[in-house]
Design a protein around this motif. Structure first.
Motif, PDB file in Angstrom:
ATOM      1  N   ASP A   1     -11.202 -20.076  -0.540  1.00  0.00           N
ATOM      2  CA  ASP A   1     -11.105 -21.235  -1.391  1.00  0.00           C
ATOM      3  C   ASP A   1     -12.362 -21.744  -1.372  1.00  0.00           C
ATOM      4  O   ASP A   1     -12.682 -22.509  -2.633  1.00  0.00           O
ATOM      5  N   ASP A   2     -13.479 -21.566  -0.670  1.00  0.00           N
ATOM      6  CA  ASP A   2     -14.780 -22.118  -0.932  1.00  0.00           C
ATOM      7  C   ASP A   2     -15.555 -20.840  -0.548  1.00  0.00           C
ATOM      8  O   ASP A   2     -16.117 -20.491   0.538  1.00  0.00           O
ATOM      9  N   LEU A   3     -16.443 -20.373  -1.389  1.00  0.00           N
ATOM     10  CA  LEU A   3     -17.120 -19.052  -1.466  1.00  0.00           C
ATOM     11  C   LEU A   3     -18.461 -19.406  -0.872  1.00  0.00           C
ATOM     12  O   LEU A   3     -18.884 -18.928   0.225  1.00  0.00           O
ATOM     13  N   ALA A   4     -18.967 -20.690  -1.235  1.00  0.00           N
ATOM     14  CA  ALA A   4     -20.346 -21.121  -0.749  1.00  0.00           C
ATOM     15  C   ALA A   4     -20.121 -21.340   0.894  1.00  0.00           C
ATOM     16  O   ALA A   4     -21.119 -20.537   1.621  1.00  0.00           O
ATOM     17  N   ALA A   5     -19.291 -21.996   1.259  1.00  0.00           N
ATOM     18  CA  ALA A   5     -18.948 -22.058   2.809  1.00  0.00           C
ATOM     19  C   ALA A   5     -18.553 -20.753   3.408  1.00  0.00           C
ATOM     20  O   ALA A   5     -19.244 -20.492   4.587  1.00  0.00           O
ATOM     21  N   GLU A   6     -17.920 -19.796   2.883  1.00  0.00           N
ATOM     22  CA  GLU A   6     -17.763 -18.612   3.668  1.00  0.00           C
ATOM     23  C   GLU A   6     -18.799 -17.789   3.552  1.00  0.00           C
ATOM     24  O   GLU A   6     -19.258 -17.109   4.631  1.00  0.00           O
ATOM     25  N   HIS A   7     -19.849 -17.847   2.515  1.00  0.00           N
ATOM     26  CA  HIS A   7     -20.947 -16.833   2.423  1.00  0.00           C
ATOM     27  C   HIS A   7     -21.853 -17.483   3.676  1.00  0.00           C
ATOM     28  O   HIS A   7     -22.601 -16.851   4.385  1.00  0.00           O
TER      29      HIS A   7
ATOM     30  N   LEU B   1     -18.235  -1.947   1.132  1.00  0.00           N
ATOM     31  CA  LEU B   1     -18.502  -2.965   0.375  1.00  0.00           C
ATOM     32  C   LEU B   1     -17.428  -3.725  -0.013  1.00  0.00           C
ATOM     33  O   LEU B   1     -16.155  -3.348  -0.431  1.00  0.00           O
ATOM     34  N   VAL B   2     -17.360  -5.063   0.260  1.00  0.00           N
ATOM     35  CA  VAL B   2     -16.202  -6.105   0.055  1.00  0.00           C
ATOM     36  C   VAL B   2     -16.395  -7.062  -0.498  1.00  0.00           C
ATOM     37  O   VAL B   2     -17.467  -7.652  -0.631  1.00  0.00           O
ATOM     38  N   GLN B   3     -15.648  -7.435  -1.643  1.00  0.00           N
ATOM     39  CA  GLN B   3     -16.128  -8.581  -2.493  1.00  0.00           C
ATOM     40  C   GLN B   3     -15.183  -9.521  -2.116  1.00  0.00           C
ATOM     41  O   GLN B   3     -13.742  -9.559  -1.973  1.00  0.00           O
ATOM     42  N   LEU B   4     -15.742 -10.803  -2.051  1.00  0.00           N
ATOM     43  CA  LEU B   4     -15.095 -12.272  -2.039  1.00  0.00           C
ATOM     44  C   LEU B   4     -15.058 -13.192  -3.332  1.00  0.00           C
ATOM     45  O   LEU B   4     -16.307 -12.725  -4.190  1.00  0.00           O
ATOM     46  N   VAL B   5     -14.026 -13.392  -3.534  1.00  0.00           N
ATOM     47  CA  VAL B   5     -14.004 -14.194  -4.729  1.00  0.00           C
ATOM     48  C   VAL B   5     -13.141 -15.538  -4.671  1.00  0.00           C
ATOM     49  O   VAL B   5     -12.435 -15.716  -3.903  1.00  0.00           O
ATOM     50  N   GLN B   6     -13.695 -16.540  -5.579  1.00  0.00           N
ATOM     51  CA  GLN B   6     -13.053 -17.762  -5.474  1.00  0.00           C
ATOM     52  C   GLN B   6     -12.861 -18.217  -7.180  1.00  0.00           C
ATOM     53  O   GLN B   6     -13.970 -18.000  -7.980  1.00  0.00           O
TER      54      GLN B   6
END
Length: 132
Positions: free
Chosen positions: A86-92, A124-129
């Motif tokens: 939901d929030d890529l910046a926070a998860e990063h 490698l794993v990608q996260l997307v929002q």
């Protein structure tokens, strides 16, 4: 209707992958058993009841086909799987504080914001929002 029930990720160490995917990423264990001869069968899934019918199989990645496939994806910089947040910046920020290495941090990529991290198990794993 056909739905995805399980998908797999080849890992170089199932026990280490299980710890990473649960302790760091926050997935919950769905299945953990020995199939015999020390062959593990471990699945994880989103915690808190989210996606209860979808599991991620942490597959032993030894063997000529799996090992070559996993290594080729990694060396090409191609994520083996994509997870949404939901929030890529926070998860990063959260994962970075836990020591997760990101070959590329959050950036726009077409209709999504995306980041790629190393799962410590050969992938490698990608996260997307979604944007907007």
């Amino acid at each position: 209707m056909i739905k995805v029930a399980m998908t797999g990720v080849y890992v170089d160490d199932v026990a280490r992958a299980h710890a990473f995917y649960t302790d760091v990423l926050g997935f919950e264990t769905r299945t953990s058993m020995d199939l015999g001869d020390g062959v593990p069968f471990v699945t994880v899934g989103a915690s808190g009841g989210a996606q209860p019918d979808l599991q991620l199989l942490l597959e032993p990645g030894q063997g000529p086909i799996a090992e070559s496939y996993r290594r080729a994806l990694y060396e090409a910089g191609i994520p083996c799987i994509v997870f949404s947040v939901d929030d890529l910046a926070a998860e990063h920020r959260r994962l970075s504080r836990l020591g997760v290495r990101f070959p590329h941090g959050p950036r726009e990529q077409g209709p999504v914001l995306a980041a790629v991290f190393d799962d410590t198990c050969g992938n490698l794993v990608q996260l997307v929002q979604p944007k907007g």
